[in-house]
Design a protein around this motif. Structure first.
Motif, PDB file in Angstrom:
ATOM      1  N   TYR A  69      23.791  -5.214  10.978  1.00 43.15           N
ATOM      2  CA  TYR A  69      23.097  -4.243  11.592  1.00 43.15           C
ATOM      3  C   TYR A  69      23.842  -4.151  13.001  1.00 43.15           C
ATOM      4  CZ  TYR A  69      18.794  -4.945   8.787  1.00 43.15           C
ATOM      5  OH  TYR A  69      17.891  -4.828   8.060  1.00 43.15           O
TER       6      TYR A  69
ATOM      7  N   MET B 247      25.826  -6.557  16.080  1.00 45.93           N
ATOM      8  CA  MET B 247      25.727  -7.909  15.770  1.00 45.93           C
ATOM      9  C   MET B 247      26.869  -8.569  16.483  1.00 45.93           C
ATOM     10  SD  MET B 247      25.335  -7.918  11.457  1.00 45.93           S
ATOM     11  CE  MET B 247      25.119  -9.762  11.514  1.00 45.93           C
TER      12      MET B 247
ATOM     13  N   PHE C 299      25.788  -9.935  20.127  1.00 47.23           N
ATOM     14  CA  PHE C 299      24.995 -10.870  20.338  1.00 47.23           C
ATOM     15  C   PHE C 299      25.854 -11.965  21.073  1.00 47.23           C
ATOM     16  CE2 PHE C 299      22.145 -14.555  18.492  1.00 47.23           C
ATOM     17  CZ  PHE C 299      21.102 -14.140  19.433  1.00 47.23           C
TER      18      PHE C 299
ATOM     19  N   HIS D 259      24.598 -16.911  15.535  1.00 49.69           N
ATOM     20  CA  HIS D 259      24.135 -16.433  13.959  1.00 49.69           C
ATOM     21  C   HIS D 259      24.353 -17.517  13.191  1.00 49.69           C
ATOM     22  CE1 HIS D 259      24.028 -12.038  14.621  1.00 49.69           C
ATOM     23  NE2 HIS D 259      25.187 -12.202  15.469  1.00 49.69           N
TER      24      HIS D 259
ATOM     25  N   PHE E 250      14.057  -5.521  12.810  1.00 43.78           N
ATOM     26  CA  PHE E 250      14.711  -4.829  13.958  1.00 43.78           C
ATOM     27  C   PHE E 250      15.446  -3.738  13.743  1.00 43.78           C
ATOM     28  CE2 PHE E 250      16.400  -9.034  13.385  1.00 43.78           C
ATOM     29  CZ  PHE E 250      17.808  -8.641  12.889  1.00 43.78           C
TER      30      PHE E 250
ATOM     31  N   ARG F 168      18.272  -2.710  15.807  1.00 41.67           N
ATOM     32  CA  ARG F 168      19.632  -3.276  16.476  1.00 41.67           C
ATOM     33  C   ARG F 168      19.591  -4.746  17.007  1.00 41.67           C
ATOM     34  NH1 ARG F 168      22.919  -0.307  18.767  1.00 41.67           N
ATOM     35  NH2 ARG F 168      23.576  -1.767  20.221  1.00 41.67           N
ATOM     36  N   ILE F 169      20.887  -5.065  17.246  1.00 41.91           N
ATOM     37  CA  ILE F 169      20.889  -6.553  17.908  1.00 41.91           C
ATOM     38  C   ILE F 169      21.683  -6.295  19.189  1.00 41.91           C
ATOM     39  CG2 ILE F 169      22.033  -8.897  17.759  1.00 41.91           C
ATOM     40  CD1 ILE F 169      21.876  -8.454  14.820  1.00 41.91           C
ATOM     41  N   GLU F 170      21.065  -6.785  20.241  1.00 42.16           N
ATOM     42  CA  GLU F 170      21.639  -6.669  21.675  1.00 42.16           C
ATOM     43  C   GLU F 170      22.351  -7.980  22.249  1.00 42.16           C
ATOM     44  OE1 GLU F 170      18.895  -4.846  24.083  1.00 42.16           O
ATOM     45  OE2 GLU F 170      18.365  -3.024  22.840  1.00 42.16           O
TER      46      GLU F 170
ATOM     47  N   VAL G 121      16.714  -8.822  20.019  1.00 41.79           N
ATOM     48  CA  VAL G 121      16.812  -7.747  19.137  1.00 41.79           C
ATOM     49  C   VAL G 121      15.816  -6.888  19.524  1.00 41.79           C
ATOM     50  CG1 VAL G 121      17.582  -9.637  17.126  1.00 41.79           C
ATOM     51  CG2 VAL G 121      15.182  -8.861  17.741  1.00 41.79           C
TER      52      VAL G 121
ATOM     53  N   ILE H  35      19.816 -16.175  15.916  1.00 41.93           N
ATOM     54  CA  ILE H  35      19.234 -15.409  14.867  1.00 41.93           C
ATOM     55  C   ILE H  35      19.727 -16.309  13.373  1.00 41.93           C
ATOM     56  CG2 ILE H  35      19.317 -13.246  13.591  1.00 41.93           C
ATOM     57  CD1 ILE H  35      20.176 -11.972  16.009  1.00 41.93           C
TER      58      ILE H  35
ATOM     59  N   TRP I 122      19.534 -16.379   9.136  1.00 43.26           N
ATOM     60  CA  TRP I 122      19.700 -15.114   8.463  1.00 43.26           C
ATOM     61  C   TRP I 122      19.354 -15.843   7.123  1.00 43.26           C
ATOM     62  CZ3 TRP I 122      20.415 -10.277   9.774  1.00 43.26           C
ATOM     63  CH2 TRP I 122      21.015  -9.942  10.957  1.00 43.26           C
TER      64      TRP I 122
END
Length: 366
Positions: A155, A158, A161, A165, A273, A275-277, A281, A294, A296
């Protein structure tokens, strides 16, 4: 297996459910474990991928383990196992008893790094605690499963971030996220399990899924839907395409625990979502959700890196497998792949693959 024994009739790579099932039937059909077939396993202990699962995961209808063929001879069954202790401990104990009872002589830890074609035989290289070893095999059953190949979709943003993760394969304990804002991605039982464990521990939980989750009316998998999902896997395997998800075709059993969570409102997805900031998100409607982590729960892909020298992949993205045999090389069989990737099909495949291995050995005079 000793240093002098560098060649065998069949090498089974992986001693999870699929590999042990094949080994059981190879033994029943007359091959001697450790001599005429060798079982290699990367894990430090018994239990296949289950030995790596998180402690809070218990056996149940949403996380079911089918009995191995011949397990009843030991007086064991996962149906009657203690569902109050970690699933990984139960599976490890039962698989250890199974391997000992049938004398399967599993070589572990044995991390297979490559399989190459020598012409008449196939050469398997694998790392052990004592260094690298090589073993020649007339046939190979690949039963490596998927745990070693976690899948995380890409995404935008990523790498921006600043939080963590975490994939299903590296998840350890809900208390690692105490007081944090957590986004859980995925629509299967693992994602739901994480959400239930994080409730009351994390500061906030946001559930992101590409499609609305399908909760089944009963507490068990719909057999018709399960068979349909397995059929879709079989069709993709025969065509050499990348395999579809089993969960997306079967749905999630509505157990009492899950139903209670639905009623509490904890299992409400916000969709996916966009996008990831750096610190969270952002959803398509521009809504922002802060996140420290996040998770996964987005599944796995078949672990086939060690087979790369065999050049088995098709342009469609998968390996063509028909009735568990690899189309490009009749000496290779896949257990735990395609229709045999789930607990529905693994044991069923064991007998079929073992018979085909014996037939192949007869054809080549081994």
């Amino acid at each position: 297996m000793t240093d002098a024994e560098l060649s065998t009739s069949c090498i089974v790579i992986g001693a999870g459910q699929a590999g042990l099932s094949v080994a059981y039937y190879l033994r029943r059909l007359g091959l001697e474990p450790g001599e005429e077939f060798v079982l290699l396993d990367r894990g430090p202990s018994t239990g296949g991928a289950w030995q790596h699962r998180w402690e809070a995961l218990k056996l149940g209808s949403a996380h079911k383990v089918n009995d191995l063929p011949g397990m009843d001879e030991l007086g064991l069954s996962f149906t009657t196992a203690d569902h109050g202790v970690p699933a990984r401990d139960v599976v490890e104990e039962y698989y250890a008893a199974y391997e000992e009872h049938y004398g399967l002589q599993v070589v572990r830890p044995a991390d297979v790094t490559s399989v190459t074609d020598l012409g008449r035989d196939l050469l398997v290289r694998f790392d052990t605690e004592g260094g690298e070893l090589e073993l020649r095999g007339a046939t190979i059953v690949n039963a490596t499963g998927t745990w070693g190949a976690p899948f995380v979709p890409h995404y935008p943003g990523m790498r921006d971030f600043t939080g963590r993760h975490v994939h299903t394969s590296t998840y350890v304990d809900a208390h690692d996220f105490a007081g944090q804002d957590v986004v859980v991605v995925g629509g299967g039982t693992s994602a739901i399990g994480f959400i239930l464990e994080l409730e009351g521990v994390a500061n906030s939980i946001t559930w992101a899924t590409r499609r609305p989750p399908e909760f089944l009316d009963g507490s068990e998998l719909d057999l018709e839907a399960a068979e349909k999902a397995v059929g879709a896997q079989d069709e993709a395997a025969r065509a050499g395409r990348a395999l579809p998800s089993i969960v997306s075709g079967t749905g999630v059993p509505r157990t009492r625990k899950i139903q209670a969570a639905i009623e509490r409102g904890i299992l409400e997805t916000k969709g996916m979502f966009a996008r990831i900031e750096a610190d969270g998100v952002r959803f398509p409607d521009d809504e922002f959700q802060r996140a420290d982590a996040i998770i996964w729960a987005t599944g796995f892909r078949p672990e086939l890196r060690h087979l790369a020298p065999m050049k088995l992949r098709e342009k469609e993205g998968g390996v063509t497998v028909d009735s568990y045999r690899v189309a490009r090389d009749p000496r290779l069989f896949f257990a735990g792949y395609g229709p045999a990737a789930s607990t529905i099909g693994a044991n069923r495949a064991g007998r079929n693959i073992a018979r085909q291995v014996i037939a192949q050995l007869s054809r080549i005079g081994r």
